[in-house]
Design a protein around this motif. Structure first.
Motif, PDB file in Angstrom:
ATOM      1  N   VAL A   1     -13.803  96.251  27.403  1.00  0.00           N
ATOM      2  CA  VAL A   1     -14.594  95.080  27.787  1.00  0.00           C
ATOM      3  C   VAL A   1     -16.040  95.363  27.398  1.00  0.00           C
ATOM      4  CG1 VAL A   1     -15.290  93.573  29.673  1.00  0.00           C
ATOM      5  CG2 VAL A   1     -13.010  94.592  29.678  1.00  0.00           C
ATOM      6  N   VAL A   2     -16.506  94.682  26.351  1.00  0.00           N
ATOM      7  CA  VAL A   2     -17.828  94.957  25.782  1.00  0.00           C
ATOM      8  C   VAL A   2     -18.705  93.720  25.924  1.00  0.00           C
ATOM      9  CG1 VAL A   2     -19.085  95.746  23.748  1.00  0.00           C
ATOM     10  CG2 VAL A   2     -16.715  96.470  24.099  1.00  0.00           C
ATOM     11  N   ARG A   3     -19.923  93.941  26.384  1.00  0.00           N
ATOM     12  CA  ARG A   3     -20.935  92.890  26.392  1.00  0.00           C
ATOM     13  C   ARG A   3     -22.132  93.401  25.597  1.00  0.00           C
ATOM     14  NH1 ARG A   3     -17.091  90.686  27.685  1.00  0.00           N
ATOM     15  NH2 ARG A   3     -16.661  89.399  29.532  1.00  0.00           N
ATOM     16  N   ARG A   4     -22.935  92.477  25.100  1.00  0.00           N
ATOM     17  CA  ARG A   4     -24.076  92.876  24.271  1.00  0.00           C
ATOM     18  C   ARG A   4     -25.372  92.303  24.846  1.00  0.00           C
ATOM     19  NH1 ARG A   4     -25.671  88.529  21.412  1.00  0.00           N
ATOM     20  NH2 ARG A   4     -24.173  86.819  21.194  1.00  0.00           N
ATOM     21  N   TYR A   5     -26.445  92.984  24.517  1.00  0.00           N
ATOM     22  CA  TYR A   5     -27.772  92.541  24.952  1.00  0.00           C
ATOM     23  C   TYR A   5     -28.795  92.972  23.917  1.00  0.00           C
ATOM     24  CZ  TYR A   5     -32.203  92.419  27.480  1.00  0.00           C
ATOM     25  OH  TYR A   5     -33.502  92.187  27.837  1.00  0.00           O
ATOM     26  N   THR A   6     -29.631  92.034  23.488  1.00  0.00           N
ATOM     27  CA  THR A   6     -30.711  92.338  22.550  1.00  0.00           C
ATOM     28  C   THR A   6     -32.046  92.220  23.277  1.00  0.00           C
ATOM     29  OG1 THR A   6     -29.415  91.405  20.727  1.00  0.00           O
ATOM     30  CG2 THR A   6     -31.764  91.756  20.342  1.00  0.00           C
ATOM     31  N   PRO A   7     -32.767  93.311  23.486  1.00  0.00           N
ATOM     32  CA  PRO A   7     -34.041  93.250  24.213  1.00  0.00           C
ATOM     33  C   PRO A   7     -35.168  92.692  23.350  1.00  0.00           C
ATOM     34  CG  PRO A   7     -33.618  95.485  23.492  1.00  0.00           C
ATOM     35  CD  PRO A   7     -32.416  94.684  23.081  1.00  0.00           C
ATOM     36  N   PHE A   8     -36.256  92.304  24.023  1.00  0.00           N
ATOM     37  CA  PHE A   8     -37.446  91.862  23.292  1.00  0.00           C
ATOM     38  C   PHE A   8     -37.985  92.997  22.430  1.00  0.00           C
ATOM     39  CE2 PHE A   8     -38.029  88.458  26.576  1.00  0.00           C
ATOM     40  CZ  PHE A   8     -38.015  87.401  25.682  1.00  0.00           C
TER      41      PHE A   8
ATOM     42  N   PHE B   1     -41.675  94.600  43.356  1.00  0.00           N
ATOM     43  CA  PHE B   1     -42.228  93.580  42.467  1.00  0.00           C
ATOM     44  C   PHE B   1     -41.896  93.863  40.999  1.00  0.00           C
ATOM     45  CE2 PHE B   1     -44.969  93.155  46.223  1.00  0.00           C
ATOM     46  CZ  PHE B   1     -44.870  91.787  46.433  1.00  0.00           C
ATOM     47  N   LEU B   2     -41.476  95.112  40.684  1.00  0.00           N
ATOM     48  CA  LEU B   2     -41.069  95.419  39.317  1.00  0.00           C
ATOM     49  C   LEU B   2     -39.832  94.620  38.900  1.00  0.00           C
ATOM     50  CD1 LEU B   2     -41.507  99.300  39.258  1.00  0.00           C
ATOM     51  CD2 LEU B   2     -42.880  97.616  38.023  1.00  0.00           C
ATOM     52  N   LEU B   3     -39.065  94.140  39.885  1.00  0.00           N
ATOM     53  CA  LEU B   3     -37.845  93.399  39.585  1.00  0.00           C
ATOM     54  C   LEU B   3     -38.089  91.913  39.351  1.00  0.00           C
ATOM     55  CD1 LEU B   3     -35.472  94.997  42.243  1.00  0.00           C
ATOM     56  CD2 LEU B   3     -35.896  95.748  39.902  1.00  0.00           C
ATOM     57  N   VAL B   4     -39.292  91.446  39.679  1.00  0.00           N
ATOM     58  CA  VAL B   4     -39.574  90.003  39.592  1.00  0.00           C
ATOM     59  C   VAL B   4     -39.384  89.458  38.178  1.00  0.00           C
ATOM     60  CG1 VAL B   4     -41.371  88.252  39.863  1.00  0.00           C
ATOM     61  CG2 VAL B   4     -41.091  90.037  41.611  1.00  0.00           C
TER      62      VAL B   4
ATOM     63  N   TYR C   1     -33.619  87.789  31.666  1.00  0.00           N
ATOM     64  CA  TYR C   1     -32.199  87.493  31.457  1.00  0.00           C
ATOM     65  C   TYR C   1     -31.999  86.038  31.027  1.00  0.00           C
ATOM     66  CZ  TYR C   1     -27.513  85.940  32.362  1.00  0.00           C
ATOM     67  OH  TYR C   1     -26.289  85.330  32.230  1.00  0.00           O
ATOM     68  N   ILE C   2     -32.648  85.106  31.729  1.00  0.00           N
ATOM     69  CA  ILE C   2     -32.486  83.684  31.401  1.00  0.00           C
ATOM     70  C   ILE C   2     -32.927  83.419  29.963  1.00  0.00           C
ATOM     71  CG2 ILE C   2     -33.288  81.351  31.949  1.00  0.00           C
ATOM     72  CD1 ILE C   2     -33.474  82.255  34.880  1.00  0.00           C
TER      73      ILE C   2
ATOM     74  N   SER D   1     -31.279  82.029  24.586  1.00  0.00           N
ATOM     75  CA  SER D   1     -31.521  82.242  23.152  1.00  0.00           C
ATOM     76  C   SER D   1     -30.354  82.936  22.460  1.00  0.00           C
ATOM     77  CB  SER D   1     -32.799  83.056  22.950  1.00  0.00           C
ATOM     78  OG  SER D   1     -32.675  84.332  23.563  1.00  0.00           O
ATOM     79  N   GLY D   2     -29.277  83.230  23.205  1.00  0.00           N
ATOM     80  CA  GLY D   2     -28.106  83.855  22.605  1.00  0.00           C
ATOM     81  C   GLY D   2     -28.240  85.340  22.366  1.00  0.00           C
ATOM     82  N   ARG D   3     -29.206  85.996  23.018  1.00  0.00           N
ATOM     83  CA  ARG D   3     -29.388  87.436  22.830  1.00  0.00           C
ATOM     84  C   ARG D   3     -28.496  88.266  23.740  1.00  0.00           C
ATOM     85  NH1 ARG D   3     -33.816  89.243  24.365  1.00  0.00           N
ATOM     86  NH2 ARG D   3     -34.837  87.431  25.281  1.00  0.00           N
ATOM     87  N   THR D   4     -27.715  87.620  24.589  1.00  0.00           N
ATOM     88  CA  THR D   4     -26.744  88.317  25.420  1.00  0.00           C
ATOM     89  C   THR D   4     -25.556  87.415  25.673  1.00  0.00           C
ATOM     90  OG1 THR D   4     -26.402  89.510  27.503  1.00  0.00           O
ATOM     91  CG2 THR D   4     -27.802  87.569  27.596  1.00  0.00           C
ATOM     92  N   ASP D   5     -24.384  88.026  25.828  1.00  0.00           N
ATOM     93  CA  ASP D   5     -23.196  87.264  26.198  1.00  0.00           C
ATOM     94  C   ASP D   5     -22.760  87.582  27.629  1.00  0.00           C
ATOM     95  OD1 ASP D   5     -22.376  89.838  25.774  1.00  0.00           O
ATOM     96  OD2 ASP D   5     -20.805  89.351  24.328  1.00  0.00           O
ATOM     97  N   LEU D   6     -23.640  88.207  28.402  1.00  0.00           N
ATOM     98  CA  LEU D   6     -23.392  88.395  29.835  1.00  0.00           C
ATOM     99  C   LEU D   6     -23.540  87.055  30.545  1.00  0.00           C
ATOM    100  CD1 LEU D   6     -25.338  91.684  30.605  1.00  0.00           C
ATOM    101  CD2 LEU D   6     -22.915  91.328  31.069  1.00  0.00           C
ATOM    102  N   SER D   7     -22.516  86.642  31.271  1.00  0.00           N
ATOM    103  CA  SER D   7     -22.615  85.411  32.047  1.00  0.00           C
ATOM    104  C   SER D   7     -23.525  85.646  33.247  1.00  0.00           C
ATOM    105  CB  SER D   7     -21.230  84.966  32.509  1.00  0.00           C
ATOM    106  OG  SER D   7     -20.737  85.842  33.510  1.00  0.00           O
ATOM    107  N   PRO D   8     -24.020  84.579  33.885  1.00  0.00           N
ATOM    108  CA  PRO D   8     -24.872  84.780  35.079  1.00  0.00           C
ATOM    109  C   PRO D   8     -24.206  85.613  36.153  1.00  0.00           C
ATOM    110  CG  PRO D   8     -25.078  82.530  34.295  1.00  0.00           C
ATOM    111  CD  PRO D   8     -24.000  83.166  33.460  1.00  0.00           C
TER     112      PRO D   8
END
Length: 295
Positions: A93-100, A123-126, A132-133, A138-145
């Motif tokens: 089970v693979v998900r992808r994420y492209t960071p800024f 506050f670092l989590l804010v 993520y949104i 923008s399609g940079r991740t396929d992780l669902s909410p």
């Protein structure tokens, strides 16, 4: 007029029921994904997150063992969720994420900083939901909410020394590497260990503080004699590479649970580096940096 006024509250109730049912079905649909099922039901299985940076990074995580393996992923087709070049199991089970930020080291250092300090500075989590949104839209991740929420909750349970960073020397291979084995939830066997024995440790002093390696050696031997740690300090010496700012824990054995216990016992809250055994005469090497303080 009177009957019309009665119909409005009834219609409002039906709309509310329909809305809640739609939200419930949507949540059920997301939570029924294989990724979410592994995180919630905790079978003996791994999930994989492919971080498309430079170079690409693959994070393998077993929620039952609460252990993560981080390694570089040199693949040509990393934009695909299946990523055939990674040689993962067929049912992975693979998900992808492209960071800024594409630089792997920058991404990793930011992640470590947040993981180490978020409990003291929430506050670092804010900004994270916004990131993520933006990535999702923008399609940079396929992780669902739902998957992203479960993954975030899982990360809050981890410490930095739950992450093992795998370093493999560059060698040309004609044969494809074997798929990653499932991280064991309970058993923690060293590949070269022939019996259940204390973990063998070598301590090298790269802090510039005289006598620090000897002091830690005496401390660990006392902990072993008291039965608090199963550790055998084979030798201690000065680090031949000069001074280092940060302490490193290098694992050669694969005994992740014991290595994490050792790391926590001496107060080192950093990722654990794993390297091939090669000519190493110990299971674990502790290289004391300038940041090290005796427990």
């Amino acid at each position: 007029m009177e009957s019309s006024g009665r119909k409005r509250p009834v219609m409002g109730r039906w709309l509310l029921v329909f809305f809640l049912a739609a939200v419930g079905l949507a949540a059920w649909g997301q939570l029924s994904s294989p990724f979410a099922q592994i995180l919630t039901r905790r079978p003996n299985a791994n999930v994989y997150l492919l971080v498309l940076a430079k170079p690409n990074v693959l994070i393998q995580y077993n929620p039952r063992a609460k252990k993560a393996l981080v390694k570089e992923a040199p693949c040509k087709h990393c934009d695909r969720a299946t990523a055939p070049d990674l040689h993962l199991p067929d049912n992975a089970v693979v998900r992808r994420y492209t960071p800024f930020q594409f630089d792997k080291d920058v991404v990793w250092e930011r992640f470590k900083h947040r993981l180490e300090t978020w409990r003291y500075n929430p506050f670092l989590l804010v900004p994270l939901p916004y990131h993520y949104i933006a990535a999702y839209l923008s399609g940079r991740t396929d992780l669902s909410p739902a998957e992203a929420t479960l993954a975030a909750l899982e990360i809050t349970k981890l410490e930095i020394n739950d992450f093992t960073v795998k370093i493999t020397p560059f060698t040309k291979r004609k044969k494809a590497p074997e798929p990653d084995a499932i991280l064991p939830p309970v058993e923690d066997k060293a590949p070269l260990a022939v019996e259940d024995r204390p973990i063998v440790v070598e301590i090298l002093n790269a802090s510039g503080k005289k006598g620090l390696a000897l002091a830690l050696t005496q401390y660990l031997r006392e902990q072993n004699n008291k039965g608090l740690l199963r550790v055998d300090v084979l030798q201690y010496d000065n680090y031949p590479g000069g001074k280092l700012k940060e302490t490193r824990v290098v694992d050669y054995s694969g005994r992740r649970i014991q290595v994490k216990q050792l790391s926590s016992a001496i107060g080192v809250r950093r990722e654990i580096t794993t390297e091939p055994r090669g000519t190493a005469i110990c299971d674990t090497r502790i290289i004391l940096g300038q940041d090290f303080e005796m427990p």
